[in-house]
Design a protein around this motif. Structure first.
Motif, PDB file in Angstrom:
ATOM      1  N   SER A 181       1.070  -1.150  -0.179  1.00 37.26           N
ATOM      2  CA  SER A 181       0.001   0.433  -0.349  1.00 37.26           C
ATOM      3  C   SER A 181       0.997   1.473  -0.158  1.00 37.26           C
ATOM      4  O   SER A 181       0.460   2.528  -0.273  1.00 37.26           O
ATOM      5  CB  SER A 181      -0.994   0.009   1.126  1.00 37.26           C
ATOM      6  N   SER A 213      -5.678   3.998   1.824  1.00 38.10           N
ATOM      7  CA  SER A 213      -5.643   2.742   2.135  1.00 38.10           C
ATOM      8  C   SER A 213      -4.850   3.591   3.681  1.00 38.10           C
ATOM      9  O   SER A 213      -4.839   4.666   4.581  1.00 38.10           O
ATOM     10  CB  SER A 213      -4.352   2.431   2.007  1.00 38.10           C
ATOM     11  N   TRP A 214      -4.659   2.990   4.597  1.00 35.21           N
ATOM     12  CA  TRP A 214      -4.204   3.236   5.824  1.00 35.21           C
ATOM     13  C   TRP A 214      -1.958   3.596   6.040  1.00 35.21           C
ATOM     14  O   TRP A 214      -2.281   5.030   6.068  1.00 35.21           O
ATOM     15  CB  TRP A 214      -3.287   2.073   7.202  1.00 35.21           C
TER      16      TRP A 214
END
Length: 311
Positions: A181, A213-214
């Protein structure tokens, strides 16, 4: 309240122990680094003279260390956890290690009459400080249930994942996804900039769209967008490239053992290794953004004139 021994008071262990102290536990800690010990002591941790001293009479023992080799060293030997902790103590390892090391800790603990839970965490330094980490607990049901009580002051989420090594298995798969990510956030940020998009406007769009996304929300590698981004501080490490390289390598080793094909993870590993070769292993892993830029330069980073090469 419990007496908790904590071995490893670094970027994660330090704030995690502060939350245990805040919950009323007596925490006795040990680390080789004087600065880490001083910081933990300032938050109420009693500093022990050694691992053996820390674990004596403990109700629970936590380890939070950089590598599997360090975990083995701390558990083994005359001065280690197994030789000095009471058999009633619950042993928990929050380190990110290889599955084989976690299995060894489970099996040898059982042989010696101890209970052991693999208890890796996700959420980074900011989550450790805020007490919002995700814990992934692997071990016997009764031991995991007991571990839950100890980790609650440090946790936002707690998952009983399954039997021995299932916690670390979840952590390795999760971290592999994180770094893939991060590649997406890095490349997306540079593509958006190249097309003239305002960085904050694009981030706001991606945050509520399919690019979220994180990694994008927490590590977005553009200064002035996300408070927790290392790009705001010359890419000084919140999660170092060396640690990222280690974690991806562990995940790929597990994947190789299963015969899997993981090309995106290999790409992330290649870029982390390139940063290390350039002398940036101690910088934040999000510095891989420089490989997506047209000329290798990125906002927020001022490279040293001649960075040290990796040995």
């Amino acid at each position: 309240m419990a007496k908790i021994a904590w071995i490893g008071l670094g970027n994660m262990g330090g704030p995690m122990t502060a939350n245990l102290v805040g919950a009323g536990h007596e925490v006795v800690g040990y680390d080789l680094d004087e600065g880490a010990k001083a910081a933990a002591e300032a938050h109420g941790v009693r500093i022990a003279a050694s691992t053996a001293d820390a674990v004596a009479d403990a109700d629970a023992v936590f380890t939070s260390l950089p590598k599997g080799a360090h975990v083995r060293q701390v558990f083994e030997g005359d001065g280690g956890v197994w030789a000095n902790a009471p058999k009633t103590a619950l042993l928990m390892d929050c380190s990110t290690v290889d599955v084989e090391t976690s299995r060894y800790c489970h099996e040898h603990s059982a042989e010696l009459g101890f209970r052991f839970v693999d208890a890796p965490v996700s959420g980074g330094i900011s989550g450790a400080a805020a007490g919002t980490l995700t814990f992934m607990l692997g071990g016997a049901d009764a031991d995991v249930a007991e571990a839950r009580g100890y980790v609650e002051p440090m946790a936002g989420n707690i998952f009983a994942v399954g039997g021995p090594t299932m916690g670390i298995a979840a952590k390795l798969a999760n971290n592999m996804m994180l770094f893939i990510s991060l590649l997406a956030a890095s490349e997306g940020s540079q593509l958006a900039a190249s097309m003239g998009l305002d960085a904050k406007t694009f981030w706001d769009i991606a945050r509520v769209s399919s690019g979220d996304s994180w990694a994008m929300r927490t590590w977005y590698p553009v200064p002035g967008i996300v408070d927790s981004s290392a790009a705001n501080h010359d890419f000084d490490a919140t999660f170092s490239t060396l640690l990222a390289q280690k974690d991806v390598s562990l995940a790929l080793a597990a994947g190789d053992g299963a015969g899997l094909h993981l090309p995106a993870a290999h790409l992330a590993l290649d870029q982390f290794e390139q940063l290390i070769e350039e002398g940036y292993g101690g910088k934040d892993c999000s510095l891989i953004v420089k490989y997506a830029s047209a000329d290798g330069t990125v906002a927020g980073f001022e490279p040293d004139p001649a960075p040290a090469t990796a040995e």
